[in-house]
Motif scaffolding. Structure first.
Motif, PDB file in Angstrom:
ATOM      1  N   GLY A 148     -15.056  -5.525   4.623  1.00  0.00           N
ATOM      2  CA  GLY A 148     -16.413  -5.083   4.341  1.00  0.00           C
ATOM      3  C   GLY A 148     -16.726  -3.644   4.684  1.00  0.00           C
ATOM      4  N   ARG A 149     -15.698  -2.831   4.832  1.00  0.00           N
ATOM      5  CA  ARG A 149     -15.908  -1.426   5.185  1.00  0.00           C
ATOM      6  C   ARG A 149     -14.766  -0.596   4.616  1.00  0.00           C
ATOM      7  NH1 ARG A 149     -14.403   1.580  10.209  1.00  0.00           N
ATOM      8  NH2 ARG A 149     -15.575   3.496  10.087  1.00  0.00           N
ATOM      9  N   HIS A 150     -15.104   0.592   4.077  1.00  0.00           N
ATOM     10  CA  HIS A 150     -14.047   1.488   3.610  1.00  0.00           C
ATOM     11  C   HIS A 150     -13.397   2.174   4.811  1.00  0.00           C
ATOM     12  CE1 HIS A 150     -11.791   4.377   1.271  1.00  0.00           C
ATOM     13  NE2 HIS A 150     -12.147   5.263   2.186  1.00  0.00           N
ATOM     14  N   VAL A 151     -12.082   2.232   4.787  1.00  0.00           N
ATOM     15  CA  VAL A 151     -11.305   2.957   5.792  1.00  0.00           C
ATOM     16  C   VAL A 151     -10.235   3.748   5.046  1.00  0.00           C
ATOM     17  CG1 VAL A 151      -9.609   2.685   7.657  1.00  0.00           C
ATOM     18  CG2 VAL A 151     -11.697   1.340   7.685  1.00  0.00           C
ATOM     19  N   GLY A 174      -0.927   5.309  -5.122  1.00  0.00           N
ATOM     20  CA  GLY A 174      -1.218   3.967  -5.605  1.00  0.00           C
ATOM     21  C   GLY A 174      -1.292   2.956  -4.476  1.00  0.00           C
ATOM     22  N   LEU A 175      -0.376   3.064  -3.523  1.00  0.00           N
ATOM     23  CA  LEU A 175      -0.408   2.169  -2.361  1.00  0.00           C
ATOM     24  C   LEU A 175      -1.658   2.417  -1.528  1.00  0.00           C
ATOM     25  CD1 LEU A 175       3.324   2.169  -1.216  1.00  0.00           C
ATOM     26  CD2 LEU A 175       1.975   0.167  -1.905  1.00  0.00           C
ATOM     27  N   GLU A 176      -1.998   3.681  -1.317  1.00  0.00           N
ATOM     28  CA  GLU A 176      -3.206   3.993  -0.535  1.00  0.00           C
ATOM     29  C   GLU A 176      -4.431   3.376  -1.195  1.00  0.00           C
ATOM     30  OE1 GLU A 176      -1.812   8.232   1.499  1.00  0.00           O
ATOM     31  OE2 GLU A 176      -2.869   8.266  -0.431  1.00  0.00           O
ATOM     32  N   GLU A 177      -4.533   3.538  -2.499  1.00  0.00           N
ATOM     33  CA  GLU A 177      -5.677   3.010  -3.240  1.00  0.00           C
ATOM     34  C   GLU A 177      -5.749   1.485  -3.136  1.00  0.00           C
ATOM     35  OE1 GLU A 177      -6.655   2.792  -7.886  1.00  0.00           O
ATOM     36  OE2 GLU A 177      -6.460   4.847  -7.111  1.00  0.00           O
ATOM     37  N   ARG A 178      -4.612   0.824  -3.336  1.00  0.00           N
ATOM     38  CA  ARG A 178      -4.578  -0.647  -3.244  1.00  0.00           C
ATOM     39  C   ARG A 178      -4.932  -1.134  -1.846  1.00  0.00           C
ATOM     40  NH1 ARG A 178       0.918  -2.798  -4.853  1.00  0.00           N
ATOM     41  NH2 ARG A 178      -0.117  -4.789  -4.551  1.00  0.00           N
ATOM     42  N   LEU A 179      -4.365  -0.493  -0.825  1.00  0.00           N
ATOM     43  CA  LEU A 179      -4.652  -0.901   0.554  1.00  0.00           C
ATOM     44  C   LEU A 179      -6.119  -0.653   0.923  1.00  0.00           C
ATOM     45  CD1 LEU A 179      -1.379   0.351   2.242  1.00  0.00           C
ATOM     46  CD2 LEU A 179      -2.190  -2.021   2.255  1.00  0.00           C
ATOM     47  N   GLU A 180      -6.649   0.492   0.547  1.00  0.00           N
ATOM     48  CA  GLU A 180      -8.051   0.795   0.865  1.00  0.00           C
ATOM     49  C   GLU A 180      -8.998  -0.183   0.182  1.00  0.00           C
ATOM     50  OE1 GLU A 180      -8.606   4.939  -0.071  1.00  0.00           O
ATOM     51  OE2 GLU A 180      -7.598   5.591   1.770  1.00  0.00           O
ATOM     52  N   SER A 181      -8.724  -0.499  -1.070  1.00  0.00           N
ATOM     53  CA  SER A 181      -9.558  -1.448  -1.807  1.00  0.00           C
ATOM     54  C   SER A 181      -9.495  -2.840  -1.179  1.00  0.00           C
ATOM     55  CB  SER A 181      -9.107  -1.504  -3.272  1.00  0.00           C
ATOM     56  OG  SER A 181      -9.861  -2.442  -3.992  1.00  0.00           O
ATOM     57  N   ALA A 182      -8.290  -3.292  -0.852  1.00  0.00           N
ATOM     58  CA  ALA A 182      -8.129  -4.604  -0.219  1.00  0.00           C
ATOM     59  C   ALA A 182      -8.792  -4.633   1.152  1.00  0.00           C
ATOM     60  CB  ALA A 182      -6.642  -4.951  -0.099  1.00  0.00           C
ATOM     61  N   ASP A 217      -4.899 -10.422  10.828  1.00  0.00           N
ATOM     62  CA  ASP A 217      -5.718 -10.386   9.606  1.00  0.00           C
ATOM     63  C   ASP A 217      -5.295  -9.222   8.712  1.00  0.00           C
ATOM     64  OD1 ASP A 217      -7.133 -12.554  10.600  1.00  0.00           O
ATOM     65  OD2 ASP A 217      -8.806 -11.336  11.345  1.00  0.00           O
ATOM     66  N   LEU A 218      -4.979  -8.078   9.315  1.00  0.00           N
ATOM     67  CA  LEU A 218      -4.519  -6.920   8.550  1.00  0.00           C
ATOM     68  C   LEU A 218      -3.185  -7.233   7.875  1.00  0.00           C
ATOM     69  CD1 LEU A 218      -4.972  -3.937   7.789  1.00  0.00           C
ATOM     70  CD2 LEU A 218      -3.714  -3.336   9.869  1.00  0.00           C
ATOM     71  N   LYS A 219      -2.306  -7.887   8.612  1.00  0.00           N
ATOM     72  CA  LYS A 219      -1.009  -8.282   8.060  1.00  0.00           C
ATOM     73  C   LYS A 219      -1.196  -9.247   6.892  1.00  0.00           C
ATOM     74  CE  LYS A 219       3.349 -10.430   9.288  1.00  0.00           C
ATOM     75  NZ  LYS A 219       4.064 -11.306  10.187  1.00  0.00           N
ATOM     76  N   ALA A 220      -2.077 -10.214   7.044  1.00  0.00           N
ATOM     77  CA  ALA A 220      -2.343 -11.183   5.969  1.00  0.00           C
ATOM     78  C   ALA A 220      -2.922 -10.481   4.743  1.00  0.00           C
ATOM     79  CB  ALA A 220      -3.292 -12.276   6.471  1.00  0.00           C
ATOM     80  N   MET A 221      -3.786  -9.486   4.958  1.00  0.00           N
ATOM     81  CA  MET A 221      -4.353  -8.725   3.849  1.00  0.00           C
ATOM     82  C   MET A 221      -3.235  -8.035   3.060  1.00  0.00           C
ATOM     83  SD  MET A 221      -6.401  -5.167   3.904  1.00  0.00           S
ATOM     84  CE  MET A 221      -4.794  -4.349   3.933  1.00  0.00           C
ATOM     85  N   ALA A 222      -2.314  -7.387   3.778  1.00  0.00           N
ATOM     86  CA  ALA A 222      -1.207  -6.677   3.132  1.00  0.00           C
ATOM     87  C   ALA A 222      -0.288  -7.654   2.395  1.00  0.00           C
ATOM     88  CB  ALA A 222      -0.425  -5.872   4.167  1.00  0.00           C
ATOM     89  N   GLU A 223      -0.014  -8.793   2.993  1.00  0.00           N
ATOM     90  CA  GLU A 223       0.818  -9.798   2.340  1.00  0.00           C
ATOM     91  C   GLU A 223       0.137 -10.323   1.079  1.00  0.00           C
ATOM     92  OE1 GLU A 223       1.364 -12.370   5.711  1.00  0.00           O
ATOM     93  OE2 GLU A 223       3.284 -11.414   6.235  1.00  0.00           O
ATOM     94  N   GLY A 224      -1.193 -10.410   1.105  1.00  0.00           N
ATOM     95  CA  GLY A 224      -1.958 -10.840  -0.062  1.00  0.00           C
ATOM     96  C   GLY A 224      -1.819  -9.883  -1.235  1.00  0.00           C
ATOM     97  N   LEU A 225      -1.455  -8.641  -0.959  1.00  0.00           N
ATOM     98  CA  LEU A 225      -1.203  -7.654  -2.014  1.00  0.00           C
ATOM     99  C   LEU A 225       0.214  -7.757  -2.567  1.00  0.00           C
ATOM    100  CD1 LEU A 225      -2.889  -4.460  -0.490  1.00  0.00           C
ATOM    101  CD2 LEU A 225      -3.690  -5.825  -2.436  1.00  0.00           C
ATOM    102  N   GLY A 226       1.006  -8.660  -1.979  1.00  0.00           N
ATOM    103  CA  GLY A 226       2.392  -8.804  -2.426  1.00  0.00           C
ATOM    104  C   GLY A 226       3.367  -7.929  -1.662  1.00  0.00           C
ATOM    105  N   LEU A 227       2.908  -7.275  -0.604  1.00  0.00           N
ATOM    106  CA  LEU A 227       3.796  -6.454   0.214  1.00  0.00           C
ATOM    107  C   LEU A 227       4.688  -7.375   1.030  1.00  0.00           C
ATOM    108  CD1 LEU A 227       1.198  -3.753   1.315  1.00  0.00           C
ATOM    109  CD2 LEU A 227       2.714  -3.752  -0.685  1.00  0.00           C
TER     110      LEU A 227
END
Length: 179
Positions: A70-73, A56-64, A23-33
């Motif tokens: 459903g939780r900030h990390v 910028g990457l940290e911000e994008r990953l944290e937001s995604a 799921d984490l990998k899919a989230m990152a791929e959804g950002l275009g990584l």
């Protein structure tokens, strides 16, 4: 394309819930990584992206992450070259060979100041070692003690945003950035 390493501070979402790496990998791929891969089930990502600032990457990953799970990390990102520099700067090479799981680096979002480390070192037991290298905190934990006062002392309020990885993980992530 540049290669990056991303470290999640925590992958526990709440009682009995953890982030599944697929799921984490899919989230990152959804950002275009691109070429996203994970290491172990501990919130480590290696990926490729167009050149963008680490912040910028940290911000994008944290937001995604927050939108997806459903939780900030807090997520710490390093360019591959910086990650390899961190790994090559390990100040405890002999201890790392003997007990790679006992040698840990707290990877910091912002470098820890030289004067802050002395207060942190005061928490170390006689058979523990602490060094600041490039703004990150390296620790050799005691094999004799099941818990260390250093763990509590390395909190976000005292040291700033960071996350810890043992030498075995640091080394494997460095290898992944070269693949």
């Amino acid at each position: 394309m540049r290669t990056y390493v991303a470290l999640l501070y925590s992958i526990t979402l709440g009682e009995g819930r953890r982030v599944v790496m697929s799921d984490l990998k899919a989230m990152a791929e959804g950002l275009g990584l691109k070429n996203v891969r994970t290491l172990l089930a501990t919130g480590n990502l290696v990926f490729e992206s167009e050149k963008i600032s680490v912040a910028g990457l940290e911000e994008r990953l944290e937001s995604a992450f927050e939108q997806t799970f459903g939780r900030h990390v807090d997520i710490i990102v390093r360019a591959a070259g910086d990650w390899c520099k961190l790994a090559n700067g390990n100040p405890f090479p002999s201890e790392s060979v003997e007990a790679g799981d006992q040698v840990v680096v707290r990877v910091m979002r912002k470098p820890v100041a030289e004067d802050a480390i002395s207060g942190f070192q005061a928490y170390a037991a006689v058979d523990e070692k602490v060094l600041l290298v490039g703004g990150d905190i390296w620790v050799v934990f005691s094999r004799e003690r099941p818990s260390s006062r250093l763990l509590a002392a390395a909190n976000h309020k005292r040291m700033g945003i960071g996350t810890s990885r043992n030498w075995n993980t640091v080394r494997k992530l460095a290898e992944m950035t070269r693949a």
